[in-house]
Design a protein around this motif. Structure first.
Motif, mmCIF file in Angstrom:
data_model
loop_
_atom_site.group_PDB
_atom_site.id
_atom_site.type_symbol
_atom_site.label_atom_id
_atom_site.label_comp_id
_atom_site.label_asym_id
_atom_site.label_seq_id
_atom_site.Cartn_x
_atom_site.Cartn_y
_atom_site.Cartn_z
ATOM 1 N N LYS A 296 59.713 14.576 38.218
ATOM 2 C CA LYS A 296 59.439 15.557 37.171
ATOM 3 C C LYS A 296 58.728 16.801 37.693
ATOM 4 C CE LYS A 296 59.276 12.424 33.198
ATOM 5 N NZ LYS A 296 58.463 11.958 32.051
ATOM 6 N N LYS A 297 58.097 16.706 38.859
ATOM 7 C CA LYS A 297 57.340 17.831 39.391
ATOM 8 C C LYS A 297 58.231 18.822 40.148
ATOM 9 C CE LYS A 297 53.068 15.158 39.837
ATOM 10 N NZ LYS A 297 52.002 14.686 40.773
ATOM 11 N N VAL A 298 59.478 18.452 40.361
ATOM 12 C CA VAL A 298 60.418 19.304 41.086
ATOM 13 C C VAL A 298 61.249 20.105 40.082
ATOM 14 C CG1 VAL A 298 62.360 19.327 42.709
ATOM 15 C CG2 VAL A 298 60.511 17.668 42.998
ATOM 16 N N LYS A 299 61.514 21.368 40.400
ATOM 17 C CA LYS A 299 62.226 22.215 39.426
ATOM 18 C C LYS A 299 63.665 21.765 39.196
ATOM 19 C CE LYS A 299 63.956 25.972 42.410
ATOM 20 N NZ LYS A 299 63.998 27.448 42.578
ATOM 21 N N TYR A 300 64.212 20.979 40.118
ATOM 22 C CA TYR A 300 65.572 20.468 39.968
ATOM 23 C C TYR A 300 65.616 19.160 39.174
ATOM 24 C CZ TYR A 300 66.674 23.820 43.678
ATOM 25 O OH TYR A 300 66.822 24.961 44.419
ATOM 26 N N PHE A 301 64.526 18.771 38.569
ATOM 27 C CA PHE A 301 64.420 17.494 37.862
ATOM 28 C C PHE A 301 65.505 17.345 36.798
ATOM 29 C CE2 PHE A 301 62.654 15.583 33.869
ATOM 30 C CZ PHE A 301 62.754 14.253 34.258
ATOM 31 N N ILE A 302 66.232 16.223 36.875
ATOM 32 C CA ILE A 302 67.260 15.866 35.891
ATOM 33 C C ILE A 302 67.018 14.412 35.479
ATOM 34 C CG2 ILE A 302 69.723 15.519 35.446
ATOM 35 C CD1 ILE A 302 69.071 18.429 35.791
ATOM 36 N N PRO A 303 66.687 14.145 34.221
ATOM 37 C CA PRO A 303 66.429 12.764 33.792
ATOM 38 C C PRO A 303 67.717 11.954 33.654
ATOM 39 C CG PRO A 303 66.320 14.231 31.908
ATOM 40 C CD PRO A 303 66.521 15.114 33.121
ATOM 41 N N GLU A 304 67.580 10.642 33.682
ATOM 42 C CA GLU A 304 68.748 9.763 33.521
ATOM 43 C C GLU A 304 69.356 9.904 32.135
ATOM 44 O OE1 GLU A 304 68.098 5.730 34.605
ATOM 45 O OE2 GLU A 304 67.210 6.210 36.546
ATOM 46 N N SER A 305 68.560 10.337 31.175
ATOM 47 C CA SER A 305 69.104 10.523 29.827
ATOM 48 C C SER A 305 70.072 11.699 29.770
ATOM 49 C CB SER A 305 67.967 10.748 28.820
ATOM 50 O OG SER A 305 67.211 11.887 29.168
ATOM 51 N N PHE A 307 71.950 12.868 32.948
ATOM 52 C CA PHE A 307 73.063 12.696 33.887
ATOM 53 C C PHE A 307 72.873 11.438 34.715
ATOM 54 C CE2 PHE A 307 74.998 13.206 38.066
ATOM 55 C CZ PHE A 307 76.286 13.601 37.743
ATOM 56 N N VAL A 308 73.967 10.697 34.906
ATOM 57 C CA VAL A 308 73.979 9.559 35.817
ATOM 58 C C VAL A 308 75.157 9.726 36.766
ATOM 59 C CG1 VAL A 308 72.833 7.929 34.263
ATOM 60 C CG2 VAL A 308 75.330 8.172 34.166
ATOM 61 N N GLY A 309 74.977 9.248 37.993
ATOM 62 C CA GLY A 309 76.044 9.349 38.987
ATOM 63 C C GLY A 309 75.611 10.191 40.166
ATOM 64 N N MET A 310 76.541 10.398 41.082
ATOM 65 C CA MET A 310 76.298 11.213 42.276
ATOM 66 C C MET A 310 76.959 12.578 42.093
ATOM 67 S SD MET A 310 74.453 9.428 44.357
ATOM 68 C CE MET A 310 74.666 10.244 45.944
ATOM 69 N N TYR A 311 76.429 13.558 42.806
ATOM 70 C CA TYR A 311 77.018 14.883 42.768
ATOM 71 C C TYR A 311 78.217 14.957 43.719
ATOM 72 C CZ TYR A 311 72.711 16.584 40.509
ATOM 73 O OH TYR A 311 71.665 16.796 39.655
#
Length: 409
Positions: A296-305, A307-311
Motif C-alpha cells: 500500500k505504500k507504493v504508488k503502483y499499489f493494486i489491491p486484489e479486489s 486485479f488478479v493475475g500476472m501482467y
C-alpha cells in the motif's frame, strides 16, 4: 485344368483377405487391441463462465462478452436467438449503471472490496474507469500537415507532461525534442497535458500555459484531471488524436518529460529496419513476469479486489518506440481492453490483444545508468533513452552528442 487351378487360387486369396478384414474389424481396427473403446465424456468440454471477484477482471469479462461477435449475436433481438438469450448470466449485463460513462459510477464503491480504504487517486480512477473521451481544449490540428515539403512526419515525439513542468518542456524543445528536419528526416513534437486542478493543490497556471502555447504551438490538452492513475486515459486520448490529426506518422516515440532521448540514434535505428520489422515495431525496456504491487505504500499499489493475475510483457512507461501502423491497431485493440490504472501495463495488454509483444532494446535505460558513466558523453552515444535527467542535463547531453569533436571508441 490350368485355368481351373488359377481360378481356385484367386478364390482362396479373396477368402484370406476377407478373413483378415473380419479379424481386424473385431479387434477395433485401431491396432490398440480389445481395450480400445469409444470414450463418451461425462462432463462438458467447455468451462462455465463464472464472474471474477476482482473488479477489473470482471469488467474485462463483460467487455469480452460484449465484443464477441458470436456471443453478441446470441444476445441480440434476432428471433433466432430467443432460446440462447435465457442462457446469458445476469452478471454479464451492465444494468443499473449510469448511461453516461463519463459521469462517476455510483455502483463502484459497493462492487470493489475495501473501497473505502483505497488511496484517493485509485478511487477517482475507478469512478471514471469507463470514460474514454474528454474534450480537447488545446489542439494542434495542422501540426503534422505543416512540415517541410508537406509530407507526414517521419517521427512523432509525444511527451507526457504536467502543466507545471514548464522547464522540462523548454529543455526538451532546446534538445532532443527539437522539431523540424533532423538527419534529413522530419520530426514533430507534441506535449500531452490534462488539467492541473485545484483539487490536487495546483496553482492556476492557465495564463502561463496559454502564453506557452501561443509561442510554441505544440501543446495538446484535454479537460480531465491529470493524475498518475489517469495516464491510461492520456494513452487512449493520444491514440485517438493521432488517428485523426497525424495518421501518416511513420514512427512514434512516446515518453515522459524527465527522460533524455537520443533522437539522432533513434533515426539511425529506424533507417536500418526492414519493411516487415518496421510494421510491427514496438521496442523499449521490456518488463516480463511481473504482477501487481500489493504494498500500500507504493504508488503502483493494486489491491486484489481490483486485479488478479500476472501482467503481460510491457515496456516501461519512461519511453518506447513504435510504428504508426501499429498505433492504429493499438487504438482498435484499446476498445477491447478495460482501462487499467497503470498506463504501460495497459499498453502491454493491448499488444497482447493483438497477439504481439514488445521487444526489448538494450538502448532503452528506464532505470538509468551507473553513476560513474553519467558524465561520460560517449556513454550516451549508443543509448536511445536514459531516465531520469534534469532539464539542465538534457541540454548538456544534447550538446555533447552534437559536438563534431566528440570521438568515441
Amino acid at each position: 485344368m490350368a485355368w481351373l487351378r488359377r481360378k481356385l487360387k484367386v478364390v482362396m486369396m479373396l477368402m484370406m483377405v476377407n478373413l483378415f478384414i473380419f479379424i481386424v474389424s473385431r479387434s477395433g481396427g485401431t491396432g490398440k487391441g480389445e481395450d480400445s473403446k469409444v470414450v463418451v465424456p461425462s462432463k462438458r468440454f467447455w468451462s462455465k463462465l463464472t464472474p471474477s471477484q476482482a473488479f477489473w477482471n470482471l469488467q474485462q469479462q463483460k467487455l469480452d462478452f460484449q465484443r464477441n461477435p458470436v456471443l453478441a449475436y446470441t444476445n441480440s433481438n434476432d428471433t433466432g436467438a430467443g432460446v440462447a438469450i435465457g442462457l446469458i448470466p445476469d452478471w454479464l449485463n451492465d444494468t443499473g449503471m449510469t448511461s453516461d460513462p463519463c459521469q462517476p459510477d455510483d455502483h463502484v464503491p459497493s462492487h470493489v472490496g475495501g473501497y473505502s480504504s483505497l488511496p484517493a487517486h485509485l478511487k477517482d480512477f475507478l469512478l471514471y474507469m469507463r470514460c474514454r473521451s474528454y474534450p480537447l481544449v488545446v489542439d494542434q490540428p495542422d501540426i503534422c500537415q505543416t512540415t517541410p515539403g508537406g509530407e507526414p512526419p517521419f517521427l512523432l515525439l509525444a511527451v507526457k507532461s504536467l502543466a507545471p513542468h514548464f522547464d522540462r518542456r523548454q529543455a526538451i524543445r532546446q534538445s532532443w525534442g527539437r522539431a523540424g528536419v533532423l538527419a534529413n528526416k522530419t520530426v514533430v513534437t507534441v506535449f500531452l497535458l490534462g488539467n492541473a486542478t485545484a483539487v490536487d493543490h495546483h496553482p492556476d497556471l492557465s495564463e502561463m500555459l496559454r502564453y506557452e502555447n501561443d509561442r510554441h504551438r505544440d501543446i495538446l490538452q484535454w479537460n480531465y484531471r491529470d493524475t498518475f492513475f489517469n495516464l491510461t486515459a492520456k494513452e487512449v486520448l493520444f491514440l485517438n488524436w493521432t488517428a485523426t490529426r497525424c495518421p501518416g506518422a511513420q514512427f512514434i516515440f512516446k515518453g515522459d518529460d524527465d527522460v533524455f532521448v537520443n533522437t539522432l540514434g533513434i533515426l539511425v535505428f529506424l533507417e536500418g529496419l526492414s519493411g516487415s520489422k518496421a510494421k510491427d515495431l514496438f521496442v523499449g525496456d521490456v518488463i516480463t513476469n511481473a504482477g501487481p504491487q500489493r504494498n500500500k505504500k507504493v504508488k503502483y499499489f493494486i489491491p486484489e479486489s481490483l486485479f488478479v493475475g500476472m501482467y503481460p510483457a510491457y515496456a516501461g512507461g519512461g519511453g518506447y518506440l513504435f510504428s504508426g501502423d501499429l498505433a492504429r491497431r493499438l487504438l482498435v485493440a484499446s476498445r477491447y481492453v478495460a482501462l487499467y490504472p497503470i498506463d504501460d501495463v495497459y499498453i502491454g495488454m493491448c499488444l497482447q490483444k493483438l497477439g504481439l509483444a514488445p521487444e526489448k532494446h538494450k538502448g532503452f535505460r528506464t532505470f538509468g545508468i551507473e553513476e560513474k558513466y553519467r558524465r561520460n558523453p560517449c556513454a550516451y552515444k549508443s543509448l536511445l533513452l536514459v531516465h531520469s535527467r534534469t532539464p539542465q542535463e538534457m541540454i548538456q547531453i544534447w550538446a555533447w552528442l552534437n559536438d563534431p569533436k566528440l570521438t568515441c571508441q
